[in-house]
Design a protein around this motif. Structure first.
Motif, PDB file in Angstrom:
ATOM      1  N   SER A  29      -1.477   4.239   9.496  1.00 26.10           N
ATOM      2  CA  SER A  29      -2.092   3.824   8.232  1.00 26.10           C
ATOM      3  C   SER A  29      -1.188   2.899   7.428  1.00 26.10           C
ATOM      4  O   SER A  29      -1.672   2.167   6.562  1.00 26.10           O
ATOM      5  CB  SER A  29      -2.483   5.043   7.396  1.00 26.10           C
ATOM      6  N   ASN A  30       0.105   2.916   7.703  1.00 23.64           N
ATOM      7  CA  ASN A  30       1.037   2.039   6.981  1.00 23.64           C
ATOM      8  C   ASN A  30       1.489   0.843   7.819  1.00 23.64           C
ATOM      9  O   ASN A  30       2.438   0.159   7.452  1.00 23.64           O
ATOM     10  CB  ASN A  30       2.251   2.845   6.526  1.00 23.64           C
ATOM     11  N   LEU A  31       0.811   0.609   8.911  1.00 20.54           N
ATOM     12  CA  LEU A  31       1.149  -0.491   9.815  1.00 20.54           C
ATOM     13  C   LEU A  31       1.147  -1.850   9.121  1.00 20.54           C
ATOM     14  O   LEU A  31       1.978  -2.703   9.400  1.00 20.54           O
ATOM     15  CB  LEU A  31       0.151  -0.493  10.971  1.00 20.54           C
ATOM     16  N   SER A  32       0.252  -2.036   8.184  1.00 23.83           N
ATOM     17  CA  SER A  32       0.120  -3.327   7.505  1.00 23.83           C
ATOM     18  C   SER A  32       0.654  -3.305   6.078  1.00 23.83           C
ATOM     19  O   SER A  32       0.311  -4.174   5.279  1.00 23.83           O
ATOM     20  CB  SER A  32      -1.348  -3.754   7.492  1.00 23.83           C
ATOM     21  N   THR A  33       1.478  -2.330   5.755  1.00 24.27           N
ATOM     22  CA  THR A  33       2.044  -2.250   4.413  1.00 24.27           C
ATOM     23  C   THR A  33       3.089  -3.348   4.241  1.00 24.27           C
ATOM     24  O   THR A  33       4.052  -3.423   4.982  1.00 24.27           O
ATOM     25  CB  THR A  33       2.693  -0.876   4.175  1.00 24.27           C
ATOM     26  N   VAL A  34       2.874  -4.184   3.258  1.00 28.09           N
ATOM     27  CA  VAL A  34       3.762  -5.324   3.014  1.00 28.09           C
ATOM     28  C   VAL A  34       4.654  -5.021   1.821  1.00 28.09           C
ATOM     29  O   VAL A  34       4.216  -4.457   0.826  1.00 28.09           O
ATOM     30  CB  VAL A  34       2.944  -6.601   2.723  1.00 28.09           C
ATOM     31  N   THR A  35       5.927  -5.397   1.934  1.00 32.49           N
ATOM     32  CA  THR A  35       6.851  -5.324   0.801  1.00 32.49           C
ATOM     33  C   THR A  35       7.568  -6.657   0.683  1.00 32.49           C
ATOM     34  O   THR A  35       7.556  -7.469   1.606  1.00 32.49           O
ATOM     35  CB  THR A  35       7.893  -4.198   0.981  1.00 32.49           C
ATOM     36  N   SER A  36       8.178  -6.858  -0.446  1.00 28.26           N
ATOM     37  CA  SER A  36       8.969  -8.072  -0.610  1.00 28.26           C
ATOM     38  C   SER A  36      10.254  -7.940   0.217  1.00 28.26           C
ATOM     39  O   SER A  36      10.622  -6.849   0.636  1.00 28.26           O
ATOM     40  CB  SER A  36       9.291  -8.298  -2.084  1.00 28.26           C
ATOM     41  N   THR A  37      10.919  -9.046   0.424  1.00 24.95           N
ATOM     42  CA  THR A  37      12.108  -9.039   1.281  1.00 24.95           C
ATOM     43  C   THR A  37      13.290  -8.302   0.660  1.00 24.95           C
ATOM     44  O   THR A  37      14.209  -7.917   1.368  1.00 24.95           O
ATOM     45  CB  THR A  37      12.541 -10.475   1.629  1.00 24.95           C
ATOM     46  N   ASP A  38      13.272  -8.071  -0.649  1.00 24.32           N
ATOM     47  CA  ASP A  38      14.376  -7.342  -1.270  1.00 24.32           C
ATOM     48  C   ASP A  38      14.117  -5.830  -1.324  1.00 24.32           C
ATOM     49  O   ASP A  38      14.925  -5.078  -1.838  1.00 24.32           O
ATOM     50  CB  ASP A  38      14.671  -7.885  -2.676  1.00 24.32           C
ATOM     51  N   GLU A  39      12.986  -5.381  -0.766  1.00 22.84           N
ATOM     52  CA  GLU A  39      12.667  -3.952  -0.678  1.00 22.84           C
ATOM     53  C   GLU A  39      12.691  -3.509   0.776  1.00 22.84           C
ATOM     54  O   GLU A  39      12.543  -4.317   1.685  1.00 22.84           O
ATOM     55  CB  GLU A  39      11.277  -3.681  -1.264  1.00 22.84           C
ATOM     56  N   ALA A  40      12.844  -2.193   0.981  1.00 24.28           N
ATOM     57  CA  ALA A  40      12.818  -1.638   2.329  1.00 24.28           C
ATOM     58  C   ALA A  40      11.379  -1.579   2.835  1.00 24.28           C
ATOM     59  O   ALA A  40      10.450  -1.352   2.063  1.00 24.28           O
ATOM     60  CB  ALA A  40      13.426  -0.241   2.330  1.00 24.28           C
ATOM     61  N   ALA A  41      11.221  -1.770   4.118  1.00 23.59           N
ATOM     62  CA  ALA A  41       9.903  -1.654   4.737  1.00 23.59           C
ATOM     63  C   ALA A  41       9.568  -0.175   4.922  1.00 23.59           C
ATOM     64  O   ALA A  41      10.445   0.689   4.894  1.00 23.59           O
ATOM     65  CB  ALA A  41       9.911  -2.353   6.097  1.00 23.59           C
ATOM     66  N   PHE A  42       8.290   0.113   5.111  1.00 25.07           N
ATOM     67  CA  PHE A  42       7.878   1.483   5.430  1.00 25.07           C
ATOM     68  C   PHE A  42       8.598   1.908   6.697  1.00 25.07           C
ATOM     69  O   PHE A  42       8.690   1.150   7.657  1.00 25.07           O
ATOM     70  CB  PHE A  42       6.355   1.550   5.638  1.00 25.07           C
ATOM     71  N   ARG A  43       9.114   3.119   6.696  1.00 27.92           N
ATOM     72  CA  ARG A  43       9.854   3.635   7.859  1.00 27.92           C
ATOM     73  C   ARG A  43       8.967   4.586   8.646  1.00 27.92           C
ATOM     74  O   ARG A  43       8.479   5.578   8.110  1.00 27.92           O
ATOM     75  CB  ARG A  43      11.105   4.356   7.385  1.00 27.92           C
ATOM     76  N   ALA A  44       8.758   4.262   9.909  1.00 25.52           N
ATOM     77  CA  ALA A  44       7.943   5.117  10.771  1.00 25.52           C
ATOM     78  C   ALA A  44       8.602   6.489  10.896  1.00 25.52           C
ATOM     79  O   ALA A  44       9.825   6.607  10.897  1.00 25.52           O
ATOM     80  CB  ALA A  44       7.804   4.476  12.149  1.00 25.52           C
ATOM     81  N   ARG A  45       7.772   7.530  10.991  1.00 22.85           N
ATOM     82  CA  ARG A  45       8.278   8.900  11.108  1.00 22.85           C
ATOM     83  C   ARG A  45       8.000   9.402  12.516  1.00 22.85           C
ATOM     84  O   ARG A  45       6.902   9.243  13.045  1.00 22.85           O
ATOM     85  CB  ARG A  45       7.596   9.803  10.086  1.00 22.85           C
ATOM     86  N   TYR A  46       9.013  10.010  13.119  1.00 19.16           N
ATOM     87  CA  TYR A  46       8.910  10.586  14.452  1.00 19.16           C
ATOM     88  C   TYR A  46       9.302  12.054  14.378  1.00 19.16           C
ATOM     89  O   TYR A  46      10.350  12.392  13.833  1.00 19.16           O
ATOM     90  CB  TYR A  46       9.813   9.836  15.438  1.00 19.16           C
ATOM     91  N   VAL A  47       8.476  12.919  14.927  1.00 21.41           N
ATOM     92  CA  VAL A  47       8.696  14.361  14.857  1.00 21.41           C
ATOM     93  C   VAL A  47       9.690  14.791  15.925  1.00 21.41           C
ATOM     94  O   VAL A  47       9.621  14.354  17.077  1.00 21.41           O
ATOM     95  CB  VAL A  47       7.354  15.107  15.051  1.00 21.41           C
ATOM     96  N   ILE A  48      10.617  15.655  15.529  1.00 18.34           N
ATOM     97  CA  ILE A  48      11.580  16.234  16.464  1.00 18.34           C
ATOM     98  C   ILE A  48      11.208  17.696  16.651  1.00 18.34           C
ATOM     99  O   ILE A  48      11.197  18.467  15.688  1.00 18.34           O
ATOM    100  CB  ILE A  48      13.029  16.112  15.939  1.00 18.34           C
ATOM    101  N   ALA A  49      10.885  18.076  17.878  1.00 22.16           N
ATOM    102  CA  ALA A  49      10.487  19.447  18.192  1.00 22.16           C
ATOM    103  C   ALA A  49      11.445  20.005  19.232  1.00 22.16           C
ATOM    104  O   ALA A  49      12.068  19.262  19.994  1.00 22.16           O
ATOM    105  CB  ALA A  49       9.069  19.477  18.718  1.00 22.16           C
TER     106      ALA A  49
END
Length: 132
Positions: A29-49
């Protein structure tokens, strides 16, 4: 292993796979989330089991790993968040990989749900033994 043990193990698998599905859906759902270049991009979350320690068996979520906050720079000079050079930042998320993970998590969830269903049927059948 008892029927209840099988249900407990399957329940832990359901929890792990549901958490994995939540993480993948959030990433997609956040694949197309845009931020400016001085902000961090959305960070994908990976589950550790990992396997649950002890005789009970099963699995549990022990944490999450996060993707790069750098993301990828894309030249879109008309975008309102573009910097003076015309670049914006997108998350570094591969849609094909996320879709493959979605299918794996969904199949794992379905398999664990089927185990709970079969254990319930077995328990019900065992209760019927000896009844007229």
């Amino acid at each position: 292993m008892s029927i209840f043990g099988a249900i407990g193990i399957a329940q832990s698998g359901l929890t792990v796979h549901r958490t994995w599905l939540d993480a993948v859906s959030d990433n997609l759902s956040n694949l197309s989330t845009v931020t400016s270049t001085d902000e961090a991009a959305f960070r994908a979350r990976y589950v550790i089991a990992q396997e649950t320690p002890g005789a009970a068996g099963g699995a549990r979520v022990v944490g999450a790993a996060f993707g790069s906050a750098e993301g990828k720079l894309v030249f879109e000079p008309a975008h309102p968040l573009a910097d003076e050079n015309g670049y914006v930042r997108y998350p570094d998320i591969d849609m094909a990989s996320q879709m493959a993970q979605l299918v794996m998590a969904q199949r794992g969830y379905q398999a664990n749900a089927a185990v709970v269903d079969r254990a319930k049927e077995t328990y019900t059948a065992a209760l019927q033994i000896g009844r007229p």
